[in-house]
Design a protein around this motif. Sequence first.
Motif, PDB file in Angstrom:
ATOM      1  N   LYS A 140       0.844  -1.189   0.000  1.00 56.68           N
ATOM      2  CA  LYS A 140       0.000   0.000   0.000  1.00 56.68           C
ATOM      3  C   LYS A 140       0.880   1.239   0.000  1.00 56.68           C
ATOM      4  N   THR A 141       0.677   2.110  -0.987  1.00 54.42           N
ATOM      5  CA  THR A 141       1.477   3.320  -1.123  1.00 54.42           C
ATOM      6  C   THR A 141       0.578   4.537  -0.998  1.00 54.42           C
ATOM      7  N   ILE A 142       0.968   5.468  -0.142  1.00 51.21           N
ATOM      8  CA  ILE A 142       0.233   6.712   0.070  1.00 51.21           C
ATOM      9  C   ILE A 142       1.161   7.872  -0.249  1.00 51.21           C
ATOM     10  N   ILE A 143       0.725   8.758  -1.132  1.00 51.12           N
ATOM     11  CA  ILE A 143       1.507   9.936  -1.496  1.00 51.12           C
ATOM     12  C   ILE A 143       0.693  11.181  -1.167  1.00 51.12           C
ATOM     13  N   PHE A 144       1.314  12.129  -0.489  1.00 52.25           N
ATOM     14  CA  PHE A 144       0.651  13.377  -0.126  1.00 52.25           C
ATOM     15  C   PHE A 144       1.090  14.492  -1.079  1.00 52.25           C
ATOM     16  N   ASP A 145       0.111  15.137  -1.698  1.00 53.93           N
ATOM     17  CA  ASP A 145       0.364  16.228  -2.639  1.00 53.93           C
ATOM     18  C   ASP A 145       0.117  17.546  -1.922  1.00 53.93           C
ATOM     19  N   LEU A 146       1.189  18.225  -1.571  1.00 53.20           N
ATOM     20  CA  LEU A 146       1.069  19.446  -0.776  1.00 53.20           C
ATOM     21  C   LEU A 146       0.407  20.566  -1.566  1.00 53.20           C
ATOM     22  N   GLN A 147       0.726  20.673  -2.854  1.00 52.55           N
ATOM     23  CA  GLN A 147       0.158  21.744  -3.672  1.00 52.55           C
ATOM     24  C   GLN A 147      -1.362  21.635  -3.778  1.00 52.55           C
ATOM     25  N   LYS A 148      -1.852  20.407  -3.979  1.00 54.80           N
ATOM     26  CA  LYS A 148      -3.286  20.197  -4.186  1.00 54.80           C
ATOM     27  C   LYS A 148      -4.035  19.881  -2.900  1.00 54.80           C
ATOM     28  N   GLY A 149      -3.294  19.577  -1.822  1.00 53.28           N
ATOM     29  CA  GLY A 149      -3.931  19.237  -0.559  1.00 53.28           C
ATOM     30  C   GLY A 149      -4.681  17.925  -0.614  1.00 53.28           C
ATOM     31  N   ILE A 150      -4.121  16.966  -1.338  1.00 53.21           N
ATOM     32  CA  ILE A 150      -4.800  15.675  -1.474  1.00 53.21           C
ATOM     33  C   ILE A 150      -3.865  14.530  -1.111  1.00 53.21           C
ATOM     34  N   MET A 151      -4.473  13.375  -0.869  1.00 55.98           N
ATOM     35  CA  MET A 151      -3.750  12.143  -0.604  1.00 55.98           C
ATOM     36  C   MET A 151      -4.144  11.120  -1.650  1.00 55.98           C
ATOM     37  N   ASN A 152      -3.157  10.586  -2.358  1.00 52.47           N
ATOM     38  CA  ASN A 152      -3.395   9.516  -3.322  1.00 52.47           C
ATOM     39  C   ASN A 152      -2.955   8.201  -2.699  1.00 52.47           C
ATOM     40  N   SER A 153      -3.851   7.227  -2.726  1.00 57.72           N
ATOM     41  CA  SER A 153      -3.564   5.942  -2.112  1.00 57.72           C
ATOM     42  C   SER A 153      -3.745   4.830  -3.138  1.00 57.72           C
ATOM     43  N   LYS A 154      -2.805   3.905  -3.140  1.00 54.19           N
ATOM     44  CA  LYS A 154      -2.888   2.762  -4.049  1.00 54.19           C
ATOM     45  C   LYS A 154      -2.417   1.515  -3.311  1.00 54.19           C
ATOM     46  N   GLU A 169      -7.746   1.890  -5.004  1.00 48.92           N
ATOM     47  CA  GLU A 169      -7.261   3.234  -5.286  1.00 48.92           C
ATOM     48  C   GLU A 169      -8.180   4.274  -4.659  1.00 48.92           C
ATOM     49  N   SER A 170      -7.603   5.389  -4.251  1.00 47.29           N
ATOM     50  CA  SER A 170      -8.408   6.503  -3.765  1.00 47.29           C
ATOM     51  C   SER A 170      -7.632   7.798  -3.904  1.00 47.29           C
ATOM     52  N   SER A 171      -8.360   8.890  -3.988  1.00 46.32           N
ATOM     53  CA  SER A 171      -7.768  10.223  -4.003  1.00 46.32           C
ATOM     54  C   SER A 171      -8.692  11.116  -3.191  1.00 46.32           C
ATOM     55  N   SER A 172      -8.174  11.693  -2.114  1.00 51.46           N
ATOM     56  CA  SER A 172      -9.035  12.416  -1.185  1.00 51.46           C
ATOM     57  C   SER A 172      -8.370  13.694  -0.705  1.00 51.46           C
ATOM     58  N   GLU A 173      -9.191  14.690  -0.427  1.00 50.43           N
ATOM     59  CA  GLU A 173      -8.689  15.909   0.204  1.00 50.43           C
ATOM     60  C   GLU A 173      -8.369  15.604   1.663  1.00 50.43           C
ATOM     61  N   VAL A 174      -7.230  16.072   2.135  1.00 55.99           N
ATOM     62  CA  VAL A 174      -6.820  15.802   3.509  1.00 55.99           C
ATOM     63  C   VAL A 174      -6.191  17.048   4.125  1.00 55.99           C
TER      64      VAL A 174
END
Length: 234
Positions: A140-154, A169-174
């Motif tokens: 399970k890999t989780i990447i945090f996108d600081l510019q967009k304020g989202i978390m991508n999970s795979k 898979e998921s992409s959520s505001e965090v």
Amino acid sequence: MKYTIEFKRFDSEEGLLSEQETIERIKQVHYSKPSKKESKAFENANSWAKYAFENNGIYYVTFYENGDPIISVYSDDHSFQLQYLIEDEEGRIRVYLELTFLKFYLDKLFDDIFEPYPNNKVFLNGITIYSRNKQETSKKTIIFDLQKGIMNSKEIIYSKTNDIYNRLESSSEVNLSHNYFDAPKNYLDYEHLFDYEEIFKPEYLDIPMNQKEYIYKDGTRYYKDKDGNLIEDN
């Protein structure tokens, strides 16, 4: 410091390399033509790690507790990674968790601008969790996108029994305000980041679990509807 240390690289195939092997790998891959200062620092593993930390170079350090390796750190010019180690049932050392921290703003690195985060902080950019049992393995890999304020999970799950791969898979505001931690003050200062359970507390890190499940069969991707039926994903 309650841990003992060695400047060794952990490799998933080769295990822990010796300090000399680690130094030689670093030189071969990254410093084939070292400067005079770099050559002097390469005289031993400790002096190289200290030099590399101070000059955003590449080095490795592994922490031991009661004689067992528990965490291996890899640091390069813009980030560092903590690999949490465990001995499996076959007596092999493997990674069960990785945390990746950025030293500088990622979007500016593409323009070769090394701008550190304010207040001597680093940013938790990625989490990778490995697990396995007799029936399946997962990553399970989780990447945090600081510019967009989202978390991508795979998450990729391999079923040994059915020989199929499931994909979540998921992409959520965090809320990423909790992803900042004190930067290491020196080349050995990582202990404050060892307690991942503290980092993963909900009030420190928001990780929603609204995921969509994918299954791969014969090169085709399917997803499950609310009743559990497989639908081809076009």
